[in-house]
Write an enzyme that holds these catalytic residues in place. Structure first.
Site, PDB file in Angstrom:
ATOM      1  N   TYR A   1       6.662  41.085  95.674  1.00  0.00           N
ATOM      2  CA  TYR A   1       6.242  42.432  95.585  1.00  0.00           C
ATOM      3  C   TYR A   1       6.086  43.351  94.402  1.00  0.00           C
ATOM      4  CZ  TYR A   1       7.298  47.391  97.156  1.00  0.00           C
ATOM      5  OH  TYR A   1       7.093  48.626  97.170  1.00  0.00           O
TER       6      TYR A   1
ATOM      7  N   SER B   1       4.583  51.054  91.893  1.00  0.00           N
ATOM      8  CA  SER B   1       6.178  51.134  91.730  1.00  0.00           C
ATOM      9  C   SER B   1       6.335  50.941  90.603  1.00  0.00           C
ATOM     10  CB  SER B   1       6.379  49.981  92.942  1.00  0.00           C
ATOM     11  OG  SER B   1       8.028  49.680  92.824  1.00  0.00           O
TER      12      SER B   1
END
Length: 280
Positions: A176, A163
């Site tokens: 995250y 990501s």
């Protein structure tokens, strides 16, 4: 769908984890349309069964399997089913991942905290632990199971889903962001570890896409952008979100031996310019 590259994956067995979601479900469909035999894995059996039915209705090959990427023995059983149904895995896409409200703060900056908000000091260890396990171990364990036969055959491709958070951590989601950074690091580790076996390992780092998971964070109930969504778009040179189909060209390129046979250990941003913009 219209495929971005004319790459033929006929004869290849592609295993996609997290295929019940929009991003990896799109990848699974694309690989099948390009000729591959696709094993779509997800914790939600109903979603991957529906996906498989849709793909088969279009004349392509896809089977749906329920799999918890955090349960090694369960993954081993699914592996045996995939071997029996489709054959040994040639390409593994580790797409399972996600965040948890228990690992998310309500405030972006500590000095702006308000009464009743969840702050950094209120993050629940169980939530942080879950996010790390889902993203990191959820990449490691399927690789242990499906890459073993690749090493024995001395060929194969692993594609992880990292990501943009791995490069630039976003506010509110520390676990995250850190977990995806671990995925990027692990991708490079795998690339080095398997370099002499014929296995290549790369990752894509998607920017901001609209998914079922983040829709409420990006849009108001009336469909207008949230303040957070406006901040994202103002920091994205192209001024828009990335579409799930826009990942496919990079996915196909990195998974095709002829196109990227000398590429391994790469984490490729697909972010509409987000990582290139300094904010000024």
């Amino acid at each position: 769908m219209e495929l971005p590259l004319n790459i033929d994956f006929t004869g290849k067995v592609v295993v996609v984890t997290g295929a019940g979601g929009i991003l990896c479900g799109t990848m699974a469909k694309a690989f099948a349309q390009a000729g591959a035999k696709v094993a779509a894995l997800d914790l939600n059996l109903e979603s991957v069964k529906k996906l498989a039915e849709e793909v088969k209705a279009e004349g392509f090959c896809c089977e749906g399997y329920q799999a918890n990427v955090l349960e090694l023995e369960e993954l081993k059983k699914v592996h045996e089913q995939v071997l029996s149904d489709l054959g040994p895995c040639d390409i593994l896409v580790n797409g399972a991942g996600g965040n948890s409200p228990k690992a998310t703060t309500d405030n972006e900056y500590h000095h702006e905290r308000k009464e009743g908000q969840k702050t950094f000091f209120d993050l629940e260890p169980s939530g942080v632990d879950f996010v790390f396990k889902l993203n990191f171990q959820g990449t490691l364990l399927p690789t242990q199971v499906f890459a073993k036969e690749m090493a024995e055959r001395k060929s194969g491709c692993i594609l992880n889903v990292s990501s943009m958070n791995a490069y630039i951590p976003l506010t509110k989601i520390p676990a995250y962001s850190a977990a995806k950074a671990a995925v990027s690091n692990f991708t490079q580790w795998l690339a080095t570890h398997f370099a002499a076996t014929g296995i290549r390992c790369n990752a894509i780092a998607p920017g901001f896409l609209v998914s079922n998971q983040n829709r409420a964070l990006l849009f108001q109930p009336d469909g207008t952008p949230t303040p957070r969504s406006n901040k994202i778009l103002s920091g994205t040179p192209m001024g828009r979100f990335v579409e799930s189909e826009e990942l496919l060209g990079s996915v196909f390129f990195l998974c095709d031996e002829k196109a990227s046979g000398a590429i391994t250990g790469v984490i490729l941003p697909i972010d509409a310019g987000f990582s290139a913009y300094s904010g000024v």
